[in-house]
Design a protein around this motif. Structure first.
Motif, PDB file in Angstrom:
ATOM      1  N   UNK A   9       0.828  -1.207   0.000  1.00 49.35           N
ATOM      2  CA  UNK A   9       0.000   0.000   0.000  1.00 49.35           C
ATOM      3  C   UNK A   9       0.862   1.256   0.000  1.00 49.35           C
ATOM      4  N   UNK A  10       1.890   1.295   0.844  1.00 49.12           N
ATOM      5  CA  UNK A  10       2.731   2.486   0.846  1.00 49.12           C
ATOM      6  C   UNK A  10       3.502   2.597  -0.447  1.00 49.12           C
ATOM      7  N   UNK A  11       3.884   1.470  -1.021  1.00 47.68           N
ATOM      8  CA  UNK A  11       4.595   1.514  -2.302  1.00 47.68           C
ATOM      9  C   UNK A  11       3.716   2.153  -3.376  1.00 47.68           C
ATOM     10  N   UNK A  12       2.445   1.769  -3.393  1.00 44.01           N
ATOM     11  CA  UNK A  12       1.523   2.387  -4.342  1.00 44.01           C
ATOM     12  C   UNK A  12       1.386   3.877  -4.091  1.00 44.01           C
ATOM     13  N   UNK A  13       1.306   4.238  -2.805  1.00 47.20           N
ATOM     14  CA  UNK A  13       1.125   5.644  -2.464  1.00 47.20           C
ATOM     15  C   UNK A  13       2.323   6.476  -2.865  1.00 47.20           C
ATOM     16  N   UNK A  14       3.506   5.987  -2.562  1.00 48.11           N
ATOM     17  CA  UNK A  14       4.713   6.722  -2.926  1.00 48.11           C
ATOM     18  C   UNK A  14       4.817   6.849  -4.435  1.00 48.11           C
ATOM     19  N   UNK A  15       4.484   5.753  -5.143  1.00 49.20           N
ATOM     20  CA  UNK A  15       4.526   5.810  -6.603  1.00 49.20           C
ATOM     21  C   UNK A  15       3.531   6.824  -7.138  1.00 49.20           C
ATOM     22  N   UNK A  52      -1.214   8.268   5.316  1.00 44.33           N
ATOM     23  CA  UNK A  52      -1.660   9.458   4.597  1.00 44.33           C
ATOM     24  C   UNK A  52      -1.435   9.299   3.088  1.00 44.33           C
ATOM     25  N   UNK A  53      -0.241   8.839   2.721  1.00 49.25           N
ATOM     26  CA  UNK A  53       0.050   8.674   1.298  1.00 49.25           C
ATOM     27  C   UNK A  53      -0.836   7.607   0.670  1.00 49.25           C
ATOM     28  N   UNK A  54      -1.050   6.513   1.387  1.00 53.22           N
ATOM     29  CA  UNK A  54      -1.929   5.469   0.870  1.00 53.22           C
ATOM     30  C   UNK A  54      -3.357   5.997   0.717  1.00 53.22           C
ATOM     31  N   UNK A  67      -9.673   4.816   1.316  1.00 49.37           N
ATOM     32  CA  UNK A  67      -9.244   6.144   1.740  1.00 49.37           C
ATOM     33  C   UNK A  67      -9.685   6.428   3.167  1.00 49.37           C
ATOM     34  N   UNK A  68     -10.942   6.120   3.477  1.00 53.30           N
ATOM     35  CA  UNK A  68     -11.450   6.366   4.833  1.00 53.30           C
ATOM     36  C   UNK A  68     -10.673   5.547   5.858  1.00 53.30           C
ATOM     37  N   UNK A  69     -10.403   4.286   5.539  1.00 55.61           N
ATOM     38  CA  UNK A  69      -9.670   3.432   6.477  1.00 55.61           C
ATOM     39  C   UNK A  69      -8.261   3.962   6.725  1.00 55.61           C
ATOM     40  N   UNK A  70      -7.592   4.395   5.674  1.00 58.89           N
ATOM     41  CA  UNK A  70      -6.225   4.903   5.829  1.00 58.89           C
ATOM     42  C   UNK A  70      -6.208   6.249   6.547  1.00 58.89           C
ATOM     43  N   UNK A  71      -7.153   7.131   6.222  1.00 59.75           N
ATOM     44  CA  UNK A  71      -7.188   8.422   6.927  1.00 59.75           C
ATOM     45  C   UNK A  71      -7.487   8.228   8.408  1.00 59.75           C
ATOM     46  N   UNK A  72      -8.392   7.314   8.721  1.00 61.36           N
ATOM     47  CA  UNK A  72      -8.688   7.069  10.141  1.00 61.36           C
ATOM     48  C   UNK A  72      -7.479   6.458  10.843  1.00 61.36           C
ATOM     49  N   UNK A  73      -6.738   5.619  10.103  1.00 57.95           N
ATOM     50  CA  UNK A  73      -5.514   5.051  10.674  1.00 57.95           C
ATOM     51  C   UNK A  73      -4.503   6.149  10.984  1.00 57.95           C
ATOM     52  N   UNK A  84      -6.397  15.741   8.612  1.00 58.55           N
ATOM     53  CA  UNK A  84      -6.690  14.315   8.587  1.00 58.55           C
ATOM     54  C   UNK A  84      -8.129  14.051   9.034  1.00 58.55           C
ATOM     55  N   UNK A  85      -8.572  14.791  10.041  1.00 61.63           N
ATOM     56  CA  UNK A  85      -9.937  14.643  10.532  1.00 61.63           C
ATOM     57  C   UNK A  85     -10.945  14.952   9.433  1.00 61.63           C
ATOM     58  N   UNK A  86     -10.722  16.057   8.712  1.00 62.40           N
ATOM     59  CA  UNK A  86     -11.645  16.462   7.655  1.00 62.40           C
ATOM     60  C   UNK A  86     -11.651  15.441   6.512  1.00 62.40           C
ATOM     61  N   UNK A  87     -10.463  14.977   6.131  1.00 63.50           N
ATOM     62  CA  UNK A  87     -10.382  14.024   5.021  1.00 63.50           C
ATOM     63  C   UNK A  87     -10.995  12.670   5.409  1.00 63.50           C
ATOM     64  N   UNK A  88     -10.773  12.239   6.648  1.00 59.96           N
ATOM     65  CA  UNK A  88     -11.381  10.993   7.106  1.00 59.96           C
ATOM     66  C   UNK A  88     -12.902  11.106   7.097  1.00 59.96           C
ATOM     67  N   UNK A  89     -13.402  12.269   7.484  1.00 54.58           N
ATOM     68  CA  UNK A  89     -14.844  12.517   7.502  1.00 54.58           C
ATOM     69  C   UNK A  89     -15.442  12.460   6.093  1.00 54.58           C
ATOM     70  N   UNK A  90     -14.853  13.201   5.162  1.00 57.70           N
ATOM     71  CA  UNK A  90     -15.379  13.243   3.801  1.00 57.70           C
ATOM     72  C   UNK A  90     -15.320  11.865   3.150  1.00 57.70           C
TER      73      UNK A  90
END
Length: 597
Positions: A9-15, A52-54, A67-73, A84-90
Motif C-alpha cells: 500500500x505504501x509503495x503504491x502511495x509513494x509511486x 496518509x500517502x496510501x 481512503x477512509x480506512x487509511x485516513x482514520x488510521x 486528517x480529521x476532515x479528510x477521514x470525515x469526507x
C-alpha cells in the motif's frame, strides 16, 4: 523527516506521488479497480505518513472505503490533525459509512462550528433519529449555494413536518427563491408534505402544478398518478402513466403503475414518513447532479439518502450508475446487489450487474445472471442484447449467434431501423463462427433497415474485399463509412487494408498512417501498416511497426505471425484480394466489436 515502512500500500502511495504516470496507469492486465481493501495488518504496519500517502492514492482512485480506512488510521496516530480529521470525515461520507461520519462530524464541529458538510450530515442523522428541532438547527447552518440552499430548505421542511407543522414546512419551502428549476422540487415536496399531513386537496394542487411544469420527470409523474388514483379515478392516473410511457417506453416503475391503475388500485403516497421524504429530496438532487457532472456532491447526497432509506431502489441505481461513470465497476457491483428482490427495478439492476461483472472479468457469473433474467421473460430484448454482447466480447461466437437469434425472433413486426443492430451483431457472430452466407444475409438485412449505418457498411464492405468478391461495391461501402466516421481509426484502418488487399499499396500506406494517428496504440493497425510498408520497400520501417504491434499485446493467435514477420519479413502474403473468408489475416481481430477491419 517521514519514516515509511513500505508494504504494497505504501509503495503504491509513494509511486502515486513520485511516479504518477506509472502508478495510476490502468491496463487491461492491471486494472486499478482490482486492489483489495486494506486489512488490519496493512493498517497497523503503516506510519502516519504511510497511511496518509496510501489514503491520497486511494482518493485519486476514488476508492472511498480504502481512503477512509487509511485516513482514520493516520488520525489515530495524529488525533489533533484537523486536515486528517476532515479528510477521514469526507471519505467516510463518500463510502456511505454515515455512522462513522457522524462521529467524525461531532469532532469537527468542536473546532469548526461552521463546517457545512458536517452540519448537513448531523442534520440528516437527526432526521433519522426523529430529533427534528436539532435537525433544523444543523441543516439551517449547512446553507452555501443554489444546490445546497435547495437541499437544506427541503430537509429543513421535512424536519418541520416531522415535528407536526406541515403548514410551516410548506411556508418555508415557498419562501425559497432561486433558479428556474427550483419550482419543480418545491411543488413536488410541498405536495408530499401536505399529502402526508392528510391535506389531500392541497397536495393535489401542488402535484398538478409540478406536473404542468415538467411532465417528463418520473417522480413527479408517480406522485401525481398515485394521488389521482386515490382522489379522482383510475382512468386519470392511467392517462398520466401512458403519457410518460410515450416519452420513455417501458420504464419498470411506470409499467407497474399502469398495471395497478388499470386494475383500479388506489395507490399509496410516494413517501410514508419524514425520513422517506428527506431521502427523496437527497436522492432527487443527487441523481440530477450525477447526470450533470457533479459526481462528488452527488455521491454525498446519494449516500445520505441511502442512510435514511437503505433500500431506496432509485437511489441505489443512481449510485451504481455514478460508480460506472467514474469507471469503478467493482463498486457498482456491490450497489446493484443491494437492490431489493421485490423492486420492479431488480431486473434492470441484474442486467447492469451482469455488464459490470463482465467488465471485471467475471463473465461466467454475468452470463448466468442474464440467462436467469431471460428465463423469466424469453422476449426481454434488453437482457438478450446484454447476453449477446457478453458472449461476443468473450469470443463465444456460436453462443452469441444463438442469443441474437432470440432477439431477432422477439423483434416487433416492423421495419424500425433500431432493429438493425440485432442482425448486425448476429452477422458478426455468424461470420466469426465460419457461417459466411448467413452472416452476409444478416448484414444485408441490417443495411436494408438502416442503409447508411457506418459500422455495417464497413464490416460488409471489408468482408467482401477480403474475400475477393464485390470489390467495387465493397470499396464504395467502406468509403461511405469513412465519410461518416472520418475520425474512427478502426474504420480508416479498414479502408487502408482494403487498398492493401486490392494491391494499391501507396493508398494503403496513406490511409493506414492516418489510422495510426487516430489509434496509435492498436496492435492490429500497427501490424497492417508494417505489411503495407514492406510492400512498398520500406522494410526497416515495416519491422519497426511489427515490433511495435508485438509490444502492444495483439491477439494470441496473431502474435506468432507478427514475430515471424519481424524475423523473416512478409514472405507468404496472398495475392491481391485473393484470401478466402476462412484464411483472413489480422483484421478479423478488430471485427469482434464491429469497429472495423
Amino acid at each position: 523527516m517521514f519514516s515509511i515502512r513500505c508494504n504494497r500500500w505504501t509503495a503504491l502511495a509513494v509511486a502515486a506521488v513520485l511516479l504518477p504516470g506509472v502508478a495510476l496507469a490502468q491496463t487491461p492486465d492491471h486494472p486499478a479497480d482490482t486492489a483489495k481493501f486494506p486489512t488490519n495488518v496493512d493498517l497497523k504496519s503503516l506510519t502516519t505518513s504511510g497511511s496518509y500517502l496510501a489514503a491520497r492514492h486511494a482518493s485519486v482512485e476514488r476508492d472511498a472505503a480504502s481512503a477512509a480506512a487509511f485516513y482514520r488510521s493516520a488520525l489515530r496516530s495524529d488525533p489533533k490533525n484537523n486536515e486528517l480529521l476532515d479528510r477521514a470525515f469526507i471519505s467516510s461520507v463518500a463510502d456511505g459509512d454515515i455512522d462513522e461520519a457522524v462521529k467524525l462530524a461531532e469532532r469537527i464541529l468542536t473546532v469548526d462550528k461552521s463546517n457545512r458538510i458536517a452540519r448537513l450530515v448531523m442534520g440528516v442523522q437527526d432526521i433519522k433519529q426523529k430529533k427534528y428541532a436539532a435537525a433544523q438547527n444543523n441543516i439551517n447552518q449547512s446553507v452555501r449555494g443554489p444546490i445546497t440552499d435547495l437541499v437544506a430548505t427541503l430537509l429543513s421542511a421535512w424536519a418541520t413536518a416531522g415535528a407536526g407543522d406541515a403548514k410551516g414546512a410548506v411556508a418555508n419551502i415557498d419562501k425559497l427563491t432561486g433558479p428556474e428549476w427550483y419550482p419543480l422540487f418545491k411543488d413536488l415536496h410541498a405536495g408530499m408534505i401536505l399529502e402526508l399531513a392528510g391535506k389531500e386537496k392541497d397536495a393535489g394542487t401542488r402535484f398538478e402544478r409540478a406536473y404542468k411544469l415538467d411532465d417528463s420527470m418520473l417522480r413527479i409523474t408517480e406522485a401525481y398518478a398515485h394521488w389521482l388514483s386515490r382522489n379522482k379515478d383510475a382512468a386519470s392516473a392511467t392517462a398520466i402513466y401512458e403519457a410518460f410511457d410515450k416519452k420513455l417506453a417501458r420504464h419498470p416503475l411506470v409499467q407497474e403503475g399502469l398495471r395497478d391503475t388499470k386494475a383500479g388500485k388506489k395507490m399509496p403516497p410516494l413517501v410514508d414518513s419524514p425520513q422517506a421524504g428527506a431521502a427523496e429530496a437527497l436522492y432527487g438532487i443527487g441523481a440530477t447532479l450525477s447526470r450533470r457532472g457533479g459526481e462528488d456532491l452527488a455521491l454525498v447526497y446519494l449516500q445520505l439518502a441511502l442512510h435514511l432509506q437503505p433500500n431506496h431502489p432509485l437511489a441505489l441505481l443512481s449510485l451504481a450508475d455514478l460508480y460506472e461513470t467514474v469507471k469503478k465497476p467493482q463498486m457498482a457491483i456491490k450497489v446493484y446487489e443491494r437492490v431489493p428482490a421485490s423492486s420492479p427495478l431488480k431486473r434492470n439492476a441484474q442486467i447492469q450487474l451482469a455488464t459490470d461483472l463482465d467488465s471485471a472479468d467475471r463473465s461466467d457469473e454475468a452470463i448466468k445472471i442474464l440467462k436467469d433474467v431471460i428465463a423469466q421473460d424469453p422476449k426481454d430484448l434488453e437482457a438478450i442484447m446484454a447476453l449477446g454482447n457478453v458472449e461476443r466480447g468473450r469470443k463465444k461466437f456460436a453462443d452469441c449467434a444463438k442469443t441474437y437469434s432470440l432477439g431477432v425472433d422477439s423483434l416487433p413486426a416492423n421495419n424500425d431501423k433500431g432493429n438493425s443492430v440485432y442482425y448486425y451483431y448476429r452477422g458478426i457472430c455468424l461470420e466469426r463462427s465460419k457461417q459466411w452466407p448467413k452472416a452476409e444475409a444478416d448484414m444485408r438485412k441490417a443495411l436494408e433497415l438502416q442503409p447508411d449505418q457506418p459500422h455495417v457498411l464497413n464490416y460488409l464492405g471489408y468482408s467482401w474485399i477480403d474475400q475477393g468478391t464485390n470489390l467495387d461495391e465493397g470499396m464504395k461501402m467502406i468509403k461511405r463509412a469513412v465519410e461518416q466516421r472520418p475520425d474512427d481509426g478502426y474504420i480508416v484502418d479498414s479502408l487502408g487494408w482494403a487498398y492493401f488487399r486490392i494491391g494499391n499499396y501507396e493508398e494503403a500506406v496513406k490511409n493506414l498512417e492516418r489510422a495510426i494517428d487516430l489509434k496509435p496504440e492498436d496492435p492490429t493497425i500497427n501490424d497492417h501498416l508494417g505489411d503495407a510498408y514492406w510492400k512498398i520497400g520500406r522494410k526497416l520501417e515495416a519491422k519497426f511497426q511489427w515490433a511495435h504491434a508485438r509490444d502492444l499485446k495483439p491477439e494470441p493467435e496473431e502474435l506468432p505471425k507478427i514475430e515471424a514477420k519481424i524475423q523473416n519479413g512478409l514472405t507468404d502474403e496472398p495475392g491481391p484480394a485473393a484470401a478466402s473468408a476462412d484464411t483472413k489475416d489480422a483484421p478479423a481481430a478488430k471485427k469482434d466489436d464491429g469497429k472495423g477491419g
